[in-house]
Design a protein around this motif. Structure first.
Motif, PDB file in Angstrom:
ATOM      1  N   ASN A  51      32.146 -32.483 105.181  1.00  0.00           N
ATOM      2  CA  ASN A  51      32.892 -32.190 103.933  1.00  0.00           C
ATOM      3  C   ASN A  51      32.396 -33.049 102.782  1.00  0.00           C
ATOM      4  OD1 ASN A  51      34.385 -34.640 104.352  1.00  0.00           O
ATOM      5  ND2 ASN A  51      36.025 -33.499 105.369  1.00  0.00           N
ATOM      6  N   GLU A  58      34.213 -32.970  99.026  1.00  0.00           N
ATOM      7  CA  GLU A  58      35.527 -33.630  98.891  1.00  0.00           C
ATOM      8  C   GLU A  58      35.308 -35.145  98.977  1.00  0.00           C
ATOM      9  OE1 GLU A  58      35.179 -30.053  99.622  1.00  0.00           O
ATOM     10  OE2 GLU A  58      35.243 -31.017 101.604  1.00  0.00           O
ATOM     11  N   GLU A  59      34.549 -35.546 100.014  1.00  0.00           N
ATOM     12  CA  GLU A  59      34.280 -36.975 100.191  1.00  0.00           C
ATOM     13  C   GLU A  59      33.627 -37.539  98.929  1.00  0.00           C
ATOM     14  OE1 GLU A  59      36.234 -38.308 102.576  1.00  0.00           O
ATOM     15  OE2 GLU A  59      34.540 -39.691 102.616  1.00  0.00           O
ATOM     16  N   ARG A  94      33.669 -36.405  95.815  1.00  0.00           N
ATOM     17  CA  ARG A  94      34.573 -36.477  94.648  1.00  0.00           C
ATOM     18  C   ARG A  94      35.531 -37.667  94.800  1.00  0.00           C
ATOM     19  NH1 ARG A  94      35.014 -30.703  95.294  1.00  0.00           N
ATOM     20  NH2 ARG A  94      33.508 -29.683  93.919  1.00  0.00           N
ATOM     21  N   ARG A  95      35.969 -37.873  96.040  1.00  0.00           N
ATOM     22  CA  ARG A  95      36.896 -39.009  96.273  1.00  0.00           C
ATOM     23  C   ARG A  95      36.195 -40.323  95.903  1.00  0.00           C
ATOM     24  NH1 ARG A  95      37.466 -42.596 100.022  1.00  0.00           N
ATOM     25  NH2 ARG A  95      35.943 -41.710 101.467  1.00  0.00           N
TER      26      ARG A  95
END
Ligand code: PMT
Length: 401
Positions: free
Chosen positions: A334, A337-338, A340-341
């Protein structure tokens, strides 16, 4: 990726110095990088090596005289001057330097330089006494005033047995200057801090926890930033890569050492890119003796290392000097998502996510496939590229910021 030098027309001026023998390899390297090399030799140069050698290496005939019967219709000094993208004169004797400084055109090489609009690059090579003579200093200052690039000679033992400045520089430095002359200097005067490679977290005097980072990505970033004119400091974990000419390199082993050096350099940097694979954990206890082999299981208690990138993201909040902060994310799943985090959590301007599960990208390979996330929401998926090309694309994004 085809070489930056492919199809570039380099006119290689060779003058009468014993250091001529070193340029044989230089020409081979340029031809290997698909540059089109033509050699012009001064009369004195032909006393050291015949034109035959350079004709064989460059794949082109060698030019030695303004009045060679072969060239009647060619007007060599004009045509050779016109077609060159770069004129490199190496080794450059005091005599040729004096000729160029005074605009003489009494031999083919000086006539070509006078008639050319190409970039001119000079490698002064001579006995130290000659190099330090006010006349030579004055002539070199004049050439710099003309806008010629003068590559300072190295110091060391000369063929004449004396020590001092005047040695032909080593190829990596000259090669870097040649690449620079074909690269937009859009990072000039930027101070850039880069981390590269793995960290080694000691278990005992002979064992450590490491990872598969080779340092190639970070070194490609450092080499390309330097080529684009930046003042680069590279904090490098243990790697097997050649030192980069013109890049200040600080070698470290552990994450804590990297943490210390990065914080030391942080305030001066305009741009920070953290490509190093920093160990998140280290053994709680570093045994001072080699741990003996035993049949029973041994456990290793791990404790967290400082998250350097996170800390820089915090420090930037109170820093006056503008900063571009770039991180990498080695993700196996992923990714977005990772990514962006991490971009948010670490307060970054740019994050390069490399897919470390593919065999041809991420750790230890010469290529990488990254997705670039930027703070303003931009998302750019790059194709599989060499790490050098990947680095160039990252700098293109950084320059935009
Ligand atoms: O060196 P190569 O063989 O060329 O491989 C390149 C690479 C895969 C190592 C490189 O492209 C890369 O992804 N480097 C970051 C690897 C990593 O540590 O990713 P991460 O997701 O664990 O860390 C995220 C970011 O935080 C990275 O910028 C890292 O430098 C930084 N970090 C991580 C841990 C830590 N304690 N301090 C940090 O600053």
């Amino acid at each position: 990726m085809s070489s930056l030098l492919a199809e570039k027309k380099i006119l290689f001026g060779i003058t009468g110095s014993i250091a001529i023998y070193k340029t044989v390899d230089w020409i081979r390297s340029l031809v290997k990088e698909e540059a089109q090399v033509k050699v012009v030799m001064t009369e004195a140069a032909t006393r050291f090596v015949t034109g035959l050698t350079f004709a064989a290496l460059s794949g082109n005939r060698v030019y030695e005289s303004m009045f060679d019967p072969l060239d009647q219709e060619l007007i060599p000094h004009i045509n050779l001057a016109r077609e060159a993208d770069l004129i490199l004169i190496a080794p450059a004797t005091a005599q040729t330097i004096a000729r160029l400084a005074h605009g003489l055109a009494e031999d083919l090489l000086s006539a070509i330089v006078l008639a050319s609009r190409a970039k001119i690059m000079i490698c002064p090579t001579m006995n130290s006494q000659m190099y330090n003579h006010p006349a030579t200093k004055q002539n070199l200052a004049t050439l710099k005033k003309y806008g010629y690039t003068v590559i300072e000679p190295e110091s060391g033992l000369m063929a004449c047995g004396e020590e001092g400045p005047g040695r032909l520089p080593e190829w990596p430095m000259v090669h870097k200057k040649i690449l620079e002359s074909f690269t937009p200097q859009d990072l000039r005067d930027k101070s850039i801090l880069i981390t590269a490679g793995p960290t080694h977290e000691p278990i005992d005097p002979v064992r450590f926890l490491g990872n598969r980072s080779s340092g190639k990505m970070g070194y490609a970033l450092a080499a390309t930033a330097s080529r684009r004119g930046a003042d680069v400091t590279l904090v490098s974990g243990p790697v097997n890569l050649a030192p980069l000419p013109g890049v200040k390199t600080i070698q470290v082993k552990t994450a804590r050492e990297m943490h210390h050096e990065v914080l030391n350099c942080f305030n001066d940097a305009d741009i920070v890119i953290k490509a190093a694979a920093v160990a998140d954990f280290r053994p709680e206890i570093e045994a001072d003796q080699k741990i003996k082999k035993s049949d029973s299981a041994t456990s290793l208690n791990l404790i967290p290392n400082p998250d350097i990138l996170f800390e820089l993201g915090q420090l930037r909040k109170t820093r006056k000097k503008p900063l571009v902060l770039v991180g990498f994310a080695a993700e196996s799943d992923n990714h977005l998502e990772e990514g962006r985090r991490k971009l948010k959590e670490k307060n970054l301007d740019l994050l390069a996510i490399n897919d470390i599960m593919a065999a041809d990208s991420g750790f230890d390979v010469d290529t990488n496939r990254i997705t670039l996330l930027s703070r303003n929401g931009g998302e750019e998926e790059l194709p599989l590229l060499s790490k050098e090309e990947t680095a160039m694309r990252i700098w293109d994004q950084v320059v935009k910021l």
